[in-house]
Design an enzyme around this catalytic site. Structure first.
Site, PDB file in Angstrom:
ATOM      1  N   LYS A  86     181.026  42.129 104.556  1.00 27.26           N
ATOM      2  CA  LYS A  86     182.617  40.917 104.229  1.00 27.26           C
ATOM      3  C   LYS A  86     182.580  39.594 104.621  1.00 27.26           C
ATOM      4  O   LYS A  86     181.783  39.315 105.103  1.00 27.26           O
ATOM      5  CB  LYS A  86     183.777  41.753 104.551  1.00 27.26           C
ATOM      6  N   TYR A 112     191.578  11.209 119.108  1.00 36.77           N
ATOM      7  CA  TYR A 112     193.228  11.528 119.311  1.00 36.77           C
ATOM      8  C   TYR A 112     193.814  11.740 120.068  1.00 36.77           C
ATOM      9  O   TYR A 112     193.799  12.917 120.960  1.00 36.77           O
ATOM     10  CB  TYR A 112     193.379  12.561 117.957  1.00 36.77           C
TER      11      TYR A 112
END
Length: 399
Positions: A55, A285
């Protein structure tokens, strides 16, 4: 398959035209590790069968190549969450028995039955599956799911007798065949906890009810990777190999090596820029990191758009055999490492930078830095990162 033969997108699984001599970023997947891991688990759980769970695009490793390698390694079942995932594998020519278990009102049940997929049924889906079987004139193979304590999908024990009665009616009509019973464990990665024993007691009672109702089960399955490795009493007829398929350990204090497992993914890029800066230079940042002295900063061209956790400041990047922690915030496309003042920048520009995997640090180091689990880190590596498939070794730099 040689190490330069196949670079595949994890979305389309179509061969790309990546340069043979270089790359910008890639997730290198060793398919021989996948085969090894299936064999190790097959030997451990025999005579129980192994379902390879692919999956979520095989936990980010690429569903089609991984499913094929898992079958070659001895997996006799394939597991998917969604029918659409399983249908893509069928379209790729994989005919191994396949189970899909997480459905919505829009799940293509007719296509699933027509493609000979086994379907997990928790309750409401039963009538939809029976209608699909009637439409395509083919009996649907179903695995009833019992909620033994996880509290997600699955019938409760209170509702289970009614589900058995409804399934019996549809089986007598020739619309379904109840071939499996399954559940999922909540805390098997914490072996000391008593809830696993409690879940197994509920599962045993459900088996008794199913057999008393006259259903001839082919497979009973509840074991996930941690239960496979720590609880032989959970193996029953089949185990579902998820994280262990990719060579990762579910236990904090046990390495994959202790179970004979080999990590299959190596995430790698190249240093994109090297520059000398003065003391006090802010990085990324927020300027939460400032250099302590004159130093060289290395730019790593991968960020959270590539799947690196934004909060994983401090996670290691390995360059030229040494690991350097990420400094400052991880940005969308890039992050920064402090290389120190003593390097020769020309030696580092373009050098291989290993985020995790062979030759670098374990994926667990990134998981710890992000306060998450290794499952999530590998699964979240984005489609922007090409998957490059190798056999048997990582080869030369980046291969």
């Amino acid at each position: 398959m040689n190490s330069e033969a196949l670079e595949v997108s994890n979305v389309t699984t179509s061969t790309s035209s990546a340069q043979a001599s270089g790359f910008e970023r890639r997730a290198v997947i060793d398919l021989s590790a996948i085969r090894n891991n299936v064999k190790q688990i097959s030997d451990l759980v025999a005579p129980a069968a192994v379902m390879a769970v692919v999956k979520a695009d095989a936990y980010g490793h690429g569903a089609i190549p991984v499913a094929k390698a898992a079958v070659e390694g001895g997996a006799s079942w394939i597991g998917c969450a969604h029918v659409t995932e399983a249908l893509a594998l069928r379209e790729a020519g994989i005919q191994t028995p396949m189970l899909a278990w997480l459905h919505t009102e829009d799940t293509p049940f007719e296509a699933a039955v027509d493609a000979s997929l086994d379907l997990g049924v928790s309750g409401w889906e039963l009538e939809r599956v029976a209608a699909a079987a009637r439409s395509v004139q083919t009996p649907a193979r179903i695995h009833l799911k019992i909620d033994t304590g996880l509290g997600r999908n699955g019938s409760t024990m209170d509702d289970f007798p009614d589900l058995l009665n409804r399934a019996s009616v549809f089986q007598e009509e020739g619309l379904v065949r109840v071939v499996g019973l399954f559940s999922h464990l909540a805390v098997a990665d914490e072996p000391e906890r008593p809830e696993t024993d409690e879940q197994l007691e509920v599962f045993s009672k459900a088996i008794e009810l199913v057999e008393a109702a006259g259903f001839d089960l082919e497979v009973r399955h509840i074991a996930n990777t941690p239960a496979i490795l720590s609880r032989p009493d959970t193996h029953h007829d089949m185990v579902r190999l998820g994280l262990g398929l990719y060579g990762l350990s579910p236990f904090e204090n046990d390495s994959p090596d202790s179970f004979g497992l080999r990590p299959a993914m190596k995430l790698v890029t190249r240093v994109a820029n090297v520059k000398k800066v003065h003391a006090g230079q802010g990085v990324s940042y927020g300027l939460n990191y400032k250099t302590e002295g004159e130093t060289y900063l290395g730019l790593i061209p991968m960020g959270y758009a590539d799947g690196l956790p934004r909060i994983a400041t401090g996670a290691p990047v390995t360059v030229k055999g040494r690991s350097y922690p990420v400094r400052g915030r991880i940005a969308m496309d890039q992050c920064v490492i402090d290389l120190g003042p003593e390097i020769s920048p020309e030696d580092y520009l373009g050098a291989e930078a290993i985020i995790f995997g062979a030759g670098g640090q374990s994926v667990n180091t990134w998981a710890h830095a992000a306060n998450t689990i290794n499952y999530e880190v590998v699964t979240r590596i984005s489609p922007r990162v090409p998957r490059h498939y190798v056999e048997g070794s990582w080869g030369e730099a980046g291969e």
